[in-house]
Design an enzyme around this catalytic site. Structure first.
Site, PDB file in Angstrom:
ATOM      1  CD  GLU A  37      -2.652   1.510   0.151  1.00  0.00           C
ATOM      2  OE1 GLU A  37      -2.442   2.556  -0.494  1.00  0.00           O
ATOM      3  OE2 GLU A  37      -3.523   0.670  -0.147  1.00  0.00           O
ATOM      4  CG  LEU A  41      -2.494  -0.297   6.129  1.00  0.00           C
ATOM      5  CD1 LEU A  41      -2.335  -1.059   7.438  1.00  0.00           C
ATOM      6  CD2 LEU A  41      -2.298  -1.235   4.947  1.00  0.00           C
ATOM      7  N   GLY A  42      -6.361   0.624   3.971  1.00  0.00           N
ATOM      8  CA  GLY A  42      -7.800   0.753   3.799  1.00  0.00           C
ATOM      9  C   GLY A  42      -8.191   1.417   2.504  1.00  0.00           C
ATOM     10  CB  CYS A  45     -13.389   2.256   0.820  1.00  0.00           C
ATOM     11  SG  CYS A  45     -14.853   1.827   1.797  1.00  0.00           S
ATOM     12  N   GLY A 181     -21.937  17.185 -11.105  1.00  0.00           N
ATOM     13  CA  GLY A 181     -22.210  15.754 -11.120  1.00  0.00           C
ATOM     14  C   GLY A 181     -23.102  15.358  -9.961  1.00  0.00           C
ATOM     15  CD  GLU A 204     -26.164  14.290 -13.725  1.00  0.00           C
ATOM     16  OE1 GLU A 204     -26.013  13.883 -14.900  1.00  0.00           O
ATOM     17  OE2 GLU A 204     -25.324  14.108 -12.823  1.00  0.00           O
ATOM     18  CB  VAL A 267     -17.874  14.234 -13.402  1.00  0.00           C
ATOM     19  CG1 VAL A 267     -18.197  13.512 -14.697  1.00  0.00           C
ATOM     20  CG2 VAL A 267     -18.930  15.288 -13.098  1.00  0.00           C
ATOM     21  N   GLY A 268     -17.084  10.932 -12.590  1.00  0.00           N
ATOM     22  CA  GLY A 268     -16.232   9.885 -13.138  1.00  0.00           C
ATOM     23  C   GLY A 268     -15.125   9.392 -12.226  1.00  0.00           C
ATOM     24  CG  HIS A 440     -46.503  -3.554  12.928  1.00  0.00           C
ATOM     25  ND1 HIS A 440     -46.558  -2.640  11.896  1.00  0.00           N
ATOM     26  CD2 HIS A 440     -47.264  -3.051  13.936  1.00  0.00           C
ATOM     27  CE1 HIS A 440     -47.337  -1.634  12.251  1.00  0.00           C
ATOM     28  NE2 HIS A 440     -47.778  -1.862  13.486  1.00  0.00           N
TER      29      HIS A 440
END
Length: 460
Positions: A37, A41-42, A45, A181, A204, A267-268, A440
């Site tokens: 890496e 680390l990770g 995300c 975007g 957008e 965007v992208g 419920h």
């Protein structure tokens, strides 16, 4: 890390969800694993994507509903008079990210995974160079993730034109921001920015927010955004950008001009596959993505790849699942990817989630369908909790009553969608879901009611 051990059963480049999962699967099989890496680390995300944005969303919701004060037993920063709301949010976000990152480090240590810090580069079908070391591996897995590419004419400068990492690490927020975007990233950032008092304009060029989602839930989110004060502009295409003394001026096709303190480009994404990573190895690519077979094996038999570098849905949970399959196959198995239903989630308020086909997609494929709708305004838990915005829409194949799509906008949508994805994986019908006994009052009953709208059941 044991620097004297330079030969491994599996070498993994990238420690995001795909690489992390692959390392654990291989280590549990008592394989020698190296994980490389070059950042934290990770991966994206954990450090600049899923986790920090959800942390800021949680703080934004707290500020909107309860204010910035802390309670007894909470972290000291909540009651620090010298910290702004944004300062408290940054402290909270950083604490959660650090907690999870330290957890990863502990897991890797416990599982005897050797972690190398640096840029991993292929030197051959079984060789990876990291810094000044060469590692030999029976198998190699590429899980390097993706990045936000610069948009021509809207290049990042880190001050007025920024990307997600710039914003997440910012010392202060601007008074106003244009987000270019309105996909999942743009919508999530707009949601929590407005909670911190930023005037947000979301631009957008497609007909709706979240253009990849069913238009029914996209319109529902747009209504909620307007109520929050987010200026939503769809069917608008950015033409050119000016930088001004106070920020930016965005010119749209048709002549409209928008002004704000900053422009966030959302965007992208493109795979993180620079020439240094691939090196001299002749991997087959398709539009910049690595080509793999159903076992996640590349054109070079000893090299596997998962996640954003192979294209498809660029989602952390997809990379995670692919990492498990790839590691199993790289260490002796021969298990094909089953191409399961993949849920997509957007962590706005209200949340958006979907799995399977939209009504429009099913019609385009010539599939005769039935559609069922249910509304949070008629859900007991939603009414009791004052969370009545939203709906659930199910798409059912008319020929056999099977659920082929589910689309939600509302409270806990990102949790409810797991039930729909499970049902689709098992080939369940709308009648079977309608005839189940659902606890419920729960938000999940909205899925049951949508299915009941499609069929005649014992609960009618």
């Amino acid at each position: 890390m044991n620097p004297s051990r330079a030969r491994y059963d599996l070498i993994i480049i990238g420690s995001g969800p795909g690489g992390f999962r692959a390392a654990l699967v291989a280590a549990r099989r008592r394989k020698r694993v190296a994980l490389i890496e070059f950042r934290e680390l990770g991966g994206t995300c954990l450090n600049w994507g899923c986790i920090p944005t959800k942390s800021l969303l949680a703080v934004g919701e707290r500020l909107a509903r309860h204010g910035a004060g802390g309670e007894a037993g909470e972290a000291d920063f909540w009651n620090d008079p010298n910290l702004s709301d944004w300062g408290k949010a940054q402290a909270y976000k950083n604490a959660q990210v650090l907690r999870l990152r330290q957890g990863l480090e502990g897991v890797f240590k416990k599982m005897a995974v050797d972690v190398y810090r640096g840029m991993g580069a292929l030197e051959g079908p079984n060789t990876v160079r990291v810094n000044d070391q060469r590692l030999e591996g029976e198998r190699i897995l590429l899980a390097a993730g993706s990045l936000t590419p610069p948009l021509p004419g809207f290049e990042f400068d880190g001050e007025r034109v920024i990307h997600n990492k710039d914003l997440l690490d910012a010392a202060r927020l601007p008074r106003s921001m244009i987000i270019l975007g309105a996909g999942p990233m743009g919508c999530e950032f707009a949601n929590w920015l407005v909670d911190f008092g930023v005037a947000v304009t979301l631009v957008e060029r497609a007909e709706n927010l979240l253009p990849q989602f069913d238009e029914t839930v996209s319109r529902a989110l747009r209504r909620s955004f307007k109520q929050k004060g987010i200026n939503v502009k769809v069917r608008c295409e950015a033409e050119r950008l000016e930088k001004t003394a106070k920020g930016v001026r965005l010119h749209l096709k048709g002549g409209e001009v928008l002004e704000a303190g900053q422009l966030l480009v959302a965007v992208g994404r493109k795979p993180r596959l620079n020439p240094e990573v691939i090196g001299p190895v002749d991997l087959k690519l398709n539009r910049g993505f690595i080509v793999v077979n159903e076992y996640f094996q590349t054109s070079v038999p000893s090299i596997y790849a998962v996640g954003d570098v192979i294209g498809g849905p660029m989602l952390s949970h997809v990379a995670d699942a692919q990492g498990a399959y790839a590691a199993a196959n790289a260490t002796g198995d021969h298990i094909a990817w089953p191409d399961p239903p993949i849920p997509g989630c957007v962590y706005t308020d209200p949340e958006v989630a979907a799995v399977g086909l939209s009504e429009r997609e099913a019609n385009a494929r010539g599939i005769a369908t039935k559609v069922g709708m249910a509304y949070y305004a008629m859900n007991g838990r939603a009414v009791a909790s004052d969370q009545t915005a939203g709906l659930c829409k199910v798409v059912v194949r008319a020929s056999d009553d099977r659920l082929i799509g589910c689309h939600l906008c509302g409270a806990t949508a990102t949790e409810i969608i797991a039930a729909a994805a499970t049902a689709m994986s098992l080939g369940a019908t709308a009648r079977q879901l309608a005839d189940m006994i659902w606890a419920h009052p729960t938000y999940s009953e909205v899925l049951a009611e949508a299915c009941r709208a499609c069929v005649t059941s014992a609960h009618d």
